[in-house]
Enzyme design. Structure first.
Site, PDB file in Angstrom:
ATOM      1  N   ARG A   1       0.854  -1.182   0.000  1.00 44.32           N
ATOM      2  CA  ARG A   1       0.000   0.000   0.000  1.00 44.32           C
ATOM      3  C   ARG A   1       0.893   1.235   0.000  1.00 44.32           C
ATOM      4  O   ARG A   1       1.728   1.411   0.885  1.00 44.32           O
ATOM      5  CB  ARG A   1      -0.902  -0.008   1.235  1.00 44.32           C
ATOM      6  CG  ARG A   1      -1.736   1.256   1.352  1.00 44.32           C
ATOM      7  CD  ARG A   1      -2.565   1.274   2.631  1.00 44.32           C
ATOM      8  NE  ARG A   1      -3.125   2.610   2.796  1.00 44.32           N
ATOM      9  CZ  ARG A   1      -2.995   3.364   3.873  1.00 44.32           C
ATOM     10  NH1 ARG A   1      -2.308   2.918   4.917  1.00 44.32           N
ATOM     11  NH2 ARG A   1      -3.539   4.554   3.941  1.00 44.32           N
TER      12      ARG A   1
ATOM     13  N   HIS B   1      -2.908  11.059   0.756  1.00 47.32           N
ATOM     14  CA  HIS B   1      -2.328  10.832   2.081  1.00 47.32           C
ATOM     15  C   HIS B   1      -1.678  12.136   2.545  1.00 47.32           C
ATOM     16  O   HIS B   1      -0.476  12.212   2.755  1.00 47.32           O
ATOM     17  CB  HIS B   1      -1.331   9.683   2.043  1.00 47.32           C
ATOM     18  CG  HIS B   1      -1.018   9.098   3.387  1.00 47.32           C
ATOM     19  ND1 HIS B   1      -0.996   7.739   3.631  1.00 47.32           N
ATOM     20  CD2 HIS B   1      -0.711   9.684   4.578  1.00 47.32           C
ATOM     21  CE1 HIS B   1      -0.679   7.516   4.900  1.00 47.32           C
ATOM     22  NE2 HIS B   1      -0.496   8.685   5.493  1.00 47.32           N
TER      23      HIS B   1
ATOM     24  N   GLU C   1      -6.939   8.337   6.542  1.00 46.24           N
ATOM     25  CA  GLU C   1      -7.130   8.981   7.848  1.00 46.24           C
ATOM     26  C   GLU C   1      -7.623  10.429   7.730  1.00 46.24           C
ATOM     27  O   GLU C   1      -6.954  11.365   8.198  1.00 46.24           O
ATOM     28  CB  GLU C   1      -5.829   8.920   8.661  1.00 46.24           C
ATOM     29  CG  GLU C   1      -5.460   7.511   9.072  1.00 46.24           C
ATOM     30  CD  GLU C   1      -4.288   7.458  10.037  1.00 46.24           C
ATOM     31  OE1 GLU C   1      -3.616   8.495  10.231  1.00 46.24           O
ATOM     32  OE2 GLU C   1      -4.047   6.381  10.614  1.00 46.24           O
TER      33      GLU C   1
ATOM     34  N   ASN D   1      -6.983   1.551  10.155  1.00 48.70           N
ATOM     35  CA  ASN D   1      -5.667   1.828  10.735  1.00 48.70           C
ATOM     36  C   ASN D   1      -5.818   1.779  12.245  1.00 48.70           C
ATOM     37  O   ASN D   1      -6.467   2.643  12.840  1.00 48.70           O
ATOM     38  CB  ASN D   1      -5.166   3.205  10.307  1.00 48.70           C
ATOM     39  CG  ASN D   1      -4.938   3.305   8.811  1.00 48.70           C
ATOM     40  OD1 ASN D   1      -5.081   2.333   8.076  1.00 48.70           O
ATOM     41  ND2 ASN D   1      -4.575   4.481   8.347  1.00 48.70           N
TER      42      ASN D   1
ATOM     43  N   TYR E   1      -4.024   1.477  16.050  1.00 46.32           N
ATOM     44  CA  TYR E   1      -2.827   1.586  16.881  1.00 46.32           C
ATOM     45  C   TYR E   1      -3.120   1.408  18.365  1.00 46.32           C
ATOM     46  O   TYR E   1      -2.323   0.800  19.082  1.00 46.32           O
ATOM     47  CB  TYR E   1      -2.141   2.942  16.651  1.00 46.32           C
ATOM     48  CG  TYR E   1      -1.508   3.055  15.294  1.00 46.32           C
ATOM     49  CD1 TYR E   1      -0.246   2.534  15.044  1.00 46.32           C
ATOM     50  CD2 TYR E   1      -2.191   3.659  14.240  1.00 46.32           C
ATOM     51  CE1 TYR E   1       0.334   2.615  13.791  1.00 46.32           C
ATOM     52  CE2 TYR E   1      -1.613   3.746  12.981  1.00 46.32           C
ATOM     53  CZ  TYR E   1      -0.350   3.220  12.763  1.00 46.32           C
ATOM     54  OH  TYR E   1       0.219   3.297  11.517  1.00 46.32           O
TER      55      TYR E   1
ATOM     56  N   GLU F   1      -3.083  -0.240   8.440  1.00 46.15           N
ATOM     57  CA  GLU F   1      -1.924   0.187   9.225  1.00 46.15           C
ATOM     58  C   GLU F   1      -2.012  -0.446  10.604  1.00 46.15           C
ATOM     59  O   GLU F   1      -3.087  -0.536  11.192  1.00 46.15           O
ATOM     60  CB  GLU F   1      -1.854   1.711   9.390  1.00 46.15           C
ATOM     61  CG  GLU F   1      -1.504   2.478   8.144  1.00 46.15           C
ATOM     62  CD  GLU F   1      -1.327   3.969   8.402  1.00 46.15           C
ATOM     63  OE1 GLU F   1      -1.038   4.350   9.567  1.00 46.15           O
ATOM     64  OE2 GLU F   1      -1.489   4.755   7.451  1.00 46.15           O
TER      65      GLU F   1
END
Length: 612
Positions: free
Chosen positions: A78, A122, A167, A293, A295, A354
């Site tokens: 990606r 992005h 995002e 994504n 985290y 991600e």
């Protein structure tokens, strides 16, 4: 970690990057300035005043980077396309050189058996559009659709799936509300029109992608939101934060409506940004996949001071990354199941686009990040077992890169790059393998070798092969390896890929290595490749070998030709490492012996520099 993770057929393993973070070449081949070029030039805006002007130099070294991906066993990559490289001012004619670069990149990926997954935006908006209002200007959404059409017309014949935005929550909040990212505006809730116009851009681009028969995804940073207590105040605060962070971008594309934002005191039309028919434009092109994504989870308490309807509080008694993010792997499982329950049939298949762990410096062994990835893959597999539809996992990131306002201070990486900011690779890196297990996986133990070559078979451009007892004395690659973590799990495919790269016949494995069929633990073992040597067999009788060095009946001598000279940078010290032109090595059918190699301590963090 279990020996085997049950994952769906076709599950894709990959890594993610972003154009401004790795490409460099910001002034080359007609690329225009982006908001990040301008923001990074502001005094104090970015750590140590760094920019992405060079970064990983991917623009010039993409073929090397694809070789790294292949060596890691990735079957997906990606990346993002730099809008200012395609349309330098955000509109107007396309830049042929920019399109040609991504042409070459896509072709090289496909040739290596790696499926490209491009992201159209992005965060690197052309500065000319920002000068006209950026994402606060509705017109930017239409310029995005035009840019997307140009790119897709060029690459859509080879790229089946596309991500429109990455995002948008982070870009809206950090870039337009708080000002800690480009473009550096500090509008607080008046930044919400930027959110809506990004969603409008997604809807416009998604429609044209579907018209061309291509799949559409949108990737966003999502987080499980936990109230700090069971009190009504904390629960209400958590619901408000969830609406802002998660549902602000997911509800419109999946449900065709915005969540309740009344806790923030903003008007229903988001300060006039929402026009009649907008939500239909956003939701009508159904998502083919949702990029997640992930985290960390977020813990929320009731507000302490006026201004925000919530307070972010720490999650106690858990590890934290260098970013200060709490490490709670099971929260990924909880998030996946929550999305399934919340959206039901409106939820498309999910891809983890991600996931990673930041550190301030590389360590050997890199056990914290090994543990991080292993635990999150456990959580992912558990969610799938409970009914979550997840089709792939892309780690962040492939390379050390420009980590936005933190520049080069933190690392979320499979492949170290150093010294930071000047596009150099580490010569003998720590490698992490997490690609699909080889078919017919078995154990590799002393006295065996992994066979590669035409008989081994191939799949998706990566050599596959059975394991054969040692005994051949043909030419091959010898790898001096040291296990730096997990003494029983290693990466057979990595060895086979190296053998194939050198177009040689076999790989001798000098350490006990065990690969469990279908398991993932072997993908997380860390290797240090000390030396790759071409071995040219000789045919004198076995008695010609010195008696003290014989390895058993049938042992023969071979001449090893290591590199003539290698310069290794270790910290600030440049050390020349010289090797003899020829050395004797034994190849025995029943036992693999160690041989000469550059000391590992001089290579683990070094950068190979071509010698004069």
């Amino acid at each position: 970690m279990p020996d085997r993770l049950d994952l769906p057929a076709g599950f894709r393993w990959g890594a993610s990057t972003a154009a401004y973070q790795i490409e460099g070449a910001v002034d080359e081949d007609g690329r225009g300035p982006s908001v990040w070029d301008v923001f990074a030039a502001r005094p104090g805006a970015v750590r140590d005043g760094h920019s992405g002007a060079v970064a990983c130099d991917h623009y010039h070294r993409y073929t090397e980077d694809i070789a790294l991906m292949r060596g890691l066993g990735l079957d997906g990559y990606r990346f993002s396309i730099a809008w200012p490289r395609i349309r330098p001012t955000g509109s107007g004619p396309a830049n042929p050189a920019g399109l040609a670069f991504y042409d070459r990149l896509v072709d090289a990926l496909l040739e290596a058996g790696i499926t490209p997954l491009p992201t159209l935006f992005h965060w690197d908006l052309p500065q000319a559009l920002e000068d006209g209002g950026g994402w606060l200007n509705r017109d930017t959404a239409y310029r995005f659709a035009e840019y997307a059409s140009v790119v897709v017309d060029r690459l859509g014949d080879r790229v089946p799936a596309w991500i429109t935005l990455n995002e948008p929550f982070v870009h809206t909040v950090f870039g337009y509300a708080l000002g800690t990212h480009a473009p550096g505006r500090t509008l607080m809730f008046e930044a919400l029109p930027a959110a809506h116009h990004q969603l409008l851009a997604h809807g416009l681009a998604a429609s044209l992608l579907h018209e061309r028969g291509l799949e559409v995804m949108l990737s966003n940073n999502l987080t499980p939101v936990w109230p700090a207590s069971d009190s009504a105040e904390d629960v209400a605060a958590a619901e408000a934060y969830d609406a802002l962070h998660n549902r602000l971008f997911t509800d419109p594309v999946l449900l065709g409506r915005y969540p309740d934002l009344s806790a923030f005191g903003v008007p229903d039309d988001l300060f006039g940004a929402i026009h009649p028919g907008d939500l239909d434009l956003i939701a009508a092109p159904r998502l083919d996949g949702l990029g997640l994504n992930y985290y960390n989870p977020t813990r929320i308490a009731a507000p302490i001071e006026p201004g925000l309807p919530f307070t972010l509080v720490d999650i106690p008694d858990v590890p934290h990354t260098a970013f200060g993010w709490p490490v709670v792997p099971d929260a990924l499982r909880q998030l996946l199941l929550h999305l399934r329950d919340l959206y039901g049939t409106a939820l498309p298949p999910i891809t983890i686009t991600e996931n990673g762990c930041s550190v301030t410096e590389d360590t050997t062994p890199d056990q914290p990040r090994i543990d991080f990835m292993a635990a999150h893959l456990d959580a992912l597999a558990a969610a799938i077992a409970e009914g979550a539809d997840v089709r792939g996992y892309y780690t962040w990131s492939l390379l050390d890169n420009y980590e936005w306002a933190d520049a080069y201070g933190l690392r979320l990486v499979l492949r170290p790059v150093g010294p930071v900011g000047v596009g150099q690779r580490l010569a003998e890196p720590l490698q992490r393998r997490f690609g699909p297990a080889a078919e017919g996986a078995a154990d590799v133990l002393p006295g065996h070798q992994a066979a590669a070559g035409p008989a081994a078979g191939q799949q998706r451009g990566r050599t596959r092969g059975a394991l054969e007892p040692g005994g051949g004395t043909g030419g091959g690659v010898r790898l001096a390896l040291r296990q730096v973590a997990d003494p029983v799990h290693q990466c057979r495919d990595q060895l086979l890929d190296l053998a194939r790269h050198h177009t040689l016949g076999h790989v001798d494995v000098p350490l006990p290595v065990r690969e469990r069929p279908g398991g993932l633990a072997h993908r997380l073992g860390r290797l240090v490749v000390a030396e790759v040597q071409r071995v040219h067999p000789l045919t004198p009788p076995a008695a010609a070998a010195p008696a003290a060095h014989r390895s058993g009946p049938g042992a023969v001598r071979a001449v090893v030709e290591p590199p003539r000279r290698t310069a290794v940078r270790q910290g600030r010290r440049l050390t020349a490492v010289r090797q003899h032109r020829h050395r004797e090595a034994l190849m025995a059918p029943a036992l693999v012996r160690p041989w000469h190699a550059v000391p590992l301590t001089s290579l683990e963090y070094g950068t190979r520099v071509p010698s004069p």
